[in-house]
Design an enzyme around this catalytic site. Structure first.
Site, PDB file in Angstrom:
ATOM      1  N   ASP A 324     -61.998 -73.604  31.998  1.00 51.32           N
ATOM      2  CA  ASP A 324     -62.297 -74.810  31.228  1.00 51.32           C
ATOM      3  C   ASP A 324     -63.777 -75.195  31.294  1.00 51.32           C
ATOM      4  OD1 ASP A 324     -59.751 -75.081  30.292  1.00 51.32           O
ATOM      5  OD2 ASP A 324     -59.151 -76.659  31.678  1.00 51.32           O
ATOM      6  N   ARG A 355     -62.138 -69.433  22.725  1.00 48.71           N
ATOM      7  CA  ARG A 355     -63.333 -70.163  23.139  1.00 48.71           C
ATOM      8  C   ARG A 355     -64.565 -69.281  23.302  1.00 48.71           C
ATOM      9  NH1 ARG A 355     -60.643 -74.754  27.068  1.00 48.71           N
ATOM     10  NH2 ARG A 355     -60.410 -76.325  25.437  1.00 48.71           N
ATOM     11  N   ARG A 395     -63.343 -79.663  24.140  1.00 46.11           N
ATOM     12  CA  ARG A 395     -64.391 -79.247  25.071  1.00 46.11           C
ATOM     13  C   ARG A 395     -65.650 -78.786  24.335  1.00 46.11           C
ATOM     14  NH1 ARG A 395     -62.306 -80.224  29.671  1.00 46.11           N
ATOM     15  NH2 ARG A 395     -60.109 -79.808  30.141  1.00 46.11           N
TER      16      ARG A 395
END
Length: 440
Positions: A324, A355, A395
């Site tokens: 993360d 990501r 994020r």
């Protein structure tokens, strides 16, 4: 909506880190499975955790938000689905993964679904691992993804699962195991990524009265690899009950990474409260990373102090236990001198977005030099002004806003921080970084 910088005043000060999203999910789920009434203090109320509250209510827990806590009257493990429709989990992958196993404890069928993004998350590995435990699931679109039908029945027994895809699959089985008919023995096959998240699960399970036995063994005696590469982890969970308790959620190191990175990039000093030195959170490694990049870090019992000149240097970092942090570290790298190598995050490709891919594509829009790899990226410091898209990833929106400290940047679909950090704009403003949302 567009997220952009409104004003920058003197950067620094004191701010409280938001409650941990990971612990908030687990707290409300375990309280809902427990016997008795639990009081959960400092809960995070974000879009993701509200999804967990919603499904726990549908399965029989009585949950009330009071002024000082979230009160949960548990089911004692006796679940019943009161929802005639599929239960909508919005974009919460954590809720989907953890509750797929738990839903098998219901005495009737449960269907879990979510938004378009959630319906792209692979679930086959968990569904297959549940079969030897007597749990029958079905992907209603036939693609091993949500919507997922979970049928009643959870015998327990022995099963195994790969440890390099999602730690939440492992946590899902562990959380539900005590309430299976026979308890379970779970083998996690090499390589075990994101181990700290499983340690968090075991930690909060103990708080709610459940003990788990841990062990490991080597795959074979004459292995040519280093032993660590062939280590199989074993978790034994006997049949037992969760017991209600009063529980306080600690601060979130992954959300705090944006507050800490703000100081590191700009320069200045700040104290972030509610971050515990003995936390089990893997994302605590952000402190070591910032220190290696040139910031000064002081770790208190329940706070962190950071000081920085704003001159950051590149590092090599393995984020296998803290995926993360990927986008935060990528932005730090883009604002640092030299080339940073990020490795160990192949499993970040199955998050809210891929990501690795989305981070690289958006950094390229800002003329950042980088090399994308299967398990990470190399980033050479240097970006320019521009417009990027969050890809509906909370994020990415929060991390890329930090580039606004030194360059003009606009983030489309920038309102998505509500998923994990609802008061993100207010918290950043307390440190002198004022952001605003504008209609596109």
């Amino acid at each position: 909506m567009i997220l952009k910088v409104k004003n920058i005043s003197e950067i620094g000060g004191v701010v409280k880190a938001p409650p941990s999203k990971s612990y908030s999910h687990r707290a409300v789920i375990l309280a809902s499975l427990a016997k008795g009434t639990s009081k959960l203090h400092d809960m995070l109320f974000s879009e993701d955790t509200l999804a967990s509250i919603r499904v726990c209510k549908a399965l029989g827990a009585k949950i009330t938000q009071n002024e000082d806590c979230l009160e949960v009257v548990g089911t004692g493990g006796k679940l019943h689905n009161s929802s005639a429709e599929p239960i909508d989990l919005a974009n919460s992958g954590t809720t989907l993964r953890l509750m797929t196993s738990v839903s098998a404890l219901s005495d009737n069928e449960v269907i879990l679904t979510g938004d378009e993004s959630l319906q792209t998350r692979p679930m086959g590995l968990l569904m297959d691992a549940l079969v030897p435990l007597g749990v029958e699931t079905e992907s209603l679109n036939g693609n091993d993804k949500a919507p997922i039908l979970i049928k009643p029945g959870y015998e327990g027994g022995e099963t195994n699962i790969m440890g390099n895809v999602s730690s939440q699959f492992i946590s899902s089985i562990l959380i539900s195991s005590p309430l299976s008919k026979n308890g379970t023995k779970l083998y996690v096959l090499p390589e075990f990524k994101s181990r700290p998240y499983v340690n968090m699960t075991l930690d909060i399970m103990r708080k709610f009265g459940v003990k788990t036995l841990k062990g490991y063994y080597l795959k074979h005696d004459n292995c040519e690899k280093e032993h660590q590469g062939c280590k199989i982890d074993e978790f034994v969970v006997r049949k037992q009950d969760y017991v209600a308790c009063d529980y306080t959620v600690e601060g979130d190191y992954s959300s705090a990474s944006y507050l800490l990175a703000l100081i590191a990039i700009n320069g200045g000093k700040a104290r972030i409260k509610n971050l515990f030195r003995d936390s089990k959170q893997g994302d605590k490694c952000i402190l070591d990373i910032l220190q290696k990049m040139g910031a000064t870090i002081i770790r208190g019992e329940d706070y962190v102090e950071i000081a920085s000149s704003g001159n950051l240097k590149a590092v090599d970092v393995d984020l296998s236990n803290a995926p993360d942090l990927l986008i935060t570290v990528a932005v730090l790298a883009a604002m640092a001198e030299g080339t940073t190598n990020i490795t160990g995050v192949a499993h970040a490709r199955v998050k809210e977005t891929d990501r690795i891919d989305t981070t690289c594509r958006e950094l390229e829009k800002l003329h950042c030099k980088l090399v994308e790899r299967q398990d990470g990226m190399s980033i050479t410091g240097g970006v320019k002004s521009g417009i990027v898209d969050s890809h509906a990833d909370h994020r990415l929106a929060m991390a890329f806003s930090l580039i606004g400290l030194k360059h003009d940047i606009e983030i489309t679909n920038g309102e998505v921080f509500d998923v994990s950090f609802p008061n993100f704009i207010e918290a950043m403003a307390e440190l002198g970084f004022e952001l605003e949302l504008k209609n596109e």
